[in-house]
Design a protein around this motif. Structure first.
Motif, PDB file in Angstrom:
ATOM      1  N   CYS A 397      58.584  59.913  12.700  1.00 25.45           N
ATOM      2  CA  CYS A 397      57.239  60.395  13.575  1.00 25.45           C
ATOM      3  C   CYS A 397      56.509  61.136  13.087  1.00 25.45           C
ATOM      4  N   LEU A 401      52.369  62.357  12.506  1.00 23.04           N
ATOM      5  CA  LEU A 401      51.782  63.229  13.137  1.00 23.04           C
ATOM      6  C   LEU A 401      50.902  64.064  12.379  1.00 23.04           C
ATOM      7  N   TYR A 424      49.619  58.798  20.945  1.00 31.71           N
ATOM      8  CA  TYR A 424      50.065  58.753  21.689  1.00 31.71           C
ATOM      9  C   TYR A 424      51.472  57.556  21.393  1.00 31.71           C
ATOM     10  N   TRP A 427      54.895  59.365  19.594  1.00 30.83           N
ATOM     11  CA  TRP A 427      54.527  60.323  20.851  1.00 30.83           C
ATOM     12  C   TRP A 427      55.791  59.829  21.213  1.00 30.83           C
TER      13      TRP A 427
END
Length: 477
Positions: A397, A401, A424, A427
């Motif tokens: 994750c 990003l 979004y 996160w």
């Protein structure tokens, strides 16, 4: 500097272009049918067959929500990983991407932790397979069967990547056919239209007739999440294997796009069938195992032996993939200077023999400890690797990003697979994984596992940071 050259630094330090033969010495020996079956079979581990009964006993029919939550988390993580892997296929996968996006310390740490996870899995699966084989041929002791299984699959992996792919094609194929048949036959029995079935055909009544859909409350869903999350580990293997395939980008894209239906059919679908064939509190679900109990309720003769064959296939598949995955991660680490350089060498068949043997030696040692010191050394190995799957998903994750920004800036044409609702949903997925880890600390049954895993992760992380600081100091000198 061109976008292509920069991208190689960004996510593919080996210079793998993603098309044709890999430039890192590995050979593109995996065919599209191999990758397709690896992608399908990668989400079907022995834990699905063996461990699901315990989750059902804890959460009742609400275990479906637990599987749905974890399944969604895996789908999102795979989408992120697919975005990076489709842009830059690499045998080090998320470790190589973390190397660039977060820092050399991150790639080093998560790469070694992932390697550690899989070499411990080798011992677990070898022992599980040996128990089944000893039951069939008791003349050979359990440790002997574990040794035989490990040796056979080691030879297979040393042969060529095509040998691994062929074995996995058939292993995964048996699992897929077995679960597909189970779902179809089960559905017929649920509605009372299966010829010769002993099942009363209660439809969906069992989902609510023993205390309701959520008999043990909302908290049981979270307990169920902890019990099922580790059975999903392995879905990311296809992104490592893609680097040795004929068309890496197409394979990764296809695998990423199909992960939703794979989890829906094999996990949610099969567990749904179990829960509709039997009341969730039927003692046979725990005593015999959920799938055996379900088959018995239909009236299929020799259900236990049939399931033993399927579980053995799942075990051998996991062992086969574990050896492959651990060795390719060791190879990638060696190539980046984070492991002995001999791990990055390949023979004329494009096989990283040193990386395979180094991984297998640790696996053999773990098997030995499983028999000689099951409550001390092996218990530590098992518990200290238990939460690493979640660490890997969290790093994916965080890496995605950063990598999205790098790809948009330097090679937007390579963004053929995109994470939904970025940033979004990324996160949100990271927050969910963090919540699960925090809940593991709160839950007394999982506290030791997560704390020992955090301890091992901290040690590896410190080593990675120190190495990175020394490397930077040497560069400035």
């Amino acid at each position: 500097m061109s976008s292509t050259t920069t991208l190689q630094k960004a996510g593919d330090p080996t210079g793998n272009s993603g098309e044709g033969t890999p430039s890192d010495g590995l050979k593109a020996g995996l065919k599209n049918r191999h990758l397709s079956m690896i992608a399908i079979g990668g989400v079907i581990g022995a834990g699905l067959f063996v461990g699901s009964g315990g989750g059902i006993a804890k959460a009742g029919p609400a275990i479906l929500i637990s599987y749905l939550l974890v399944g969604a988390m895996v789908v999102f993580v795979m989408r992120m990983l697919g975005e990076m892997a489709a842009a830059s296929p690499n045998s080090g996968s998320f470790s190589a991407y973390a190397d660039r996006a977060l820092g050399r310390w991150a790639g080093f740490s998560i790469g070694w932790l992932y390697w550690f996870f899989w070499v411990v899995v080798l011992a677990v699966e070898a022992t599980a397979g040996a128990k089944i084989l000893e039951g069939w041929v008791p003349a050979v002791p359990q440790w002997g069967w574990a040794l035989i299984v490990m040796l056979v699959l080691t030879v297979t992996n040393l042969g060529s990547v095509a040998s691994y792919g062929e074995f996995e094609f058939w292993f995964a194929g048996i699992k897929v056919v077995a679960i597909g048949a189970f779902v179809i036959v089960g559905l017929l029995a649920v509605f009372g239209v299966l010829p010769g079935s002993d099942n009363p055909g209660a439809g969906f009544a069992h989902l609510t007739d023993a205390g309701g859909f959520m008999p043990n409350g909302w908290g049981s869903i979270l307990t169920g999440v902890l019990m099922v999350v580790f059975s999903f580990m392995g879905s990311e293997i296809v992104t490592l294997a893609a680097g040795e395939s004929e068309d890496p980008r197409r394979a990764v894209t296809k695998a990423t796009n199909s992960v939703i239906w794979r989890i829906g059919v094999f996990y949610l679908g099969s567990i749904f069938i179990v829960l509709t064939l039997l009341p969730w509190n039927d003692k046979s679900i725990v005593d015999k195992g959920s799938y055996v109990a379900a088959l018995d309720s239909i009236g299929i003769a020799h259900a236990g032996q049939i399931m033993n064959v399927i579980v053995l296939t799942a075990v051998l598949s996991c062992l086969n993939s574990g050896m492959y995955t651990a060795s390719r991660m060791a190879f990638s680490l060696g190539e980046r200077g984070d492991a002995p350089k001999v791990f990055a060498k390949v023979n004329k068949r494009g096989v990283p023999m040193a990386a395979i043997l180094g991984s297998v030696v640790f696996g053999f040692a773990a098997v030995y400890f499983n028999y000689s010191s099951p409550d001390t050394v092996f218990s530590f190995l098992l518990n200290s690797s238990g939460a690493i799957a979640l660490f890997v998903w969290l790093v994916i994750c965080l890496t995605q990003l950063r990598m999205r920004k790098i790809l948009v800036r330097e090679a937007p044409d390579k963004l053929t697979v995109k994470m939904w609702l970025f940033p979004y949903l990324t996160w949100a997925t990271a927050a969910m994984i963090t919540f699960v880890l925090a809940y593991m600390v709160y839950d007394k049954d999982n506290r030791e596992t997560v704390m020992l895993s955090l301890l091992v992760a901290a040690v590896v992380l410190v080593i990675g940071v120190v190495r990175d600081l020394r490397r930077k100091a040497a560069a400035r000198a």
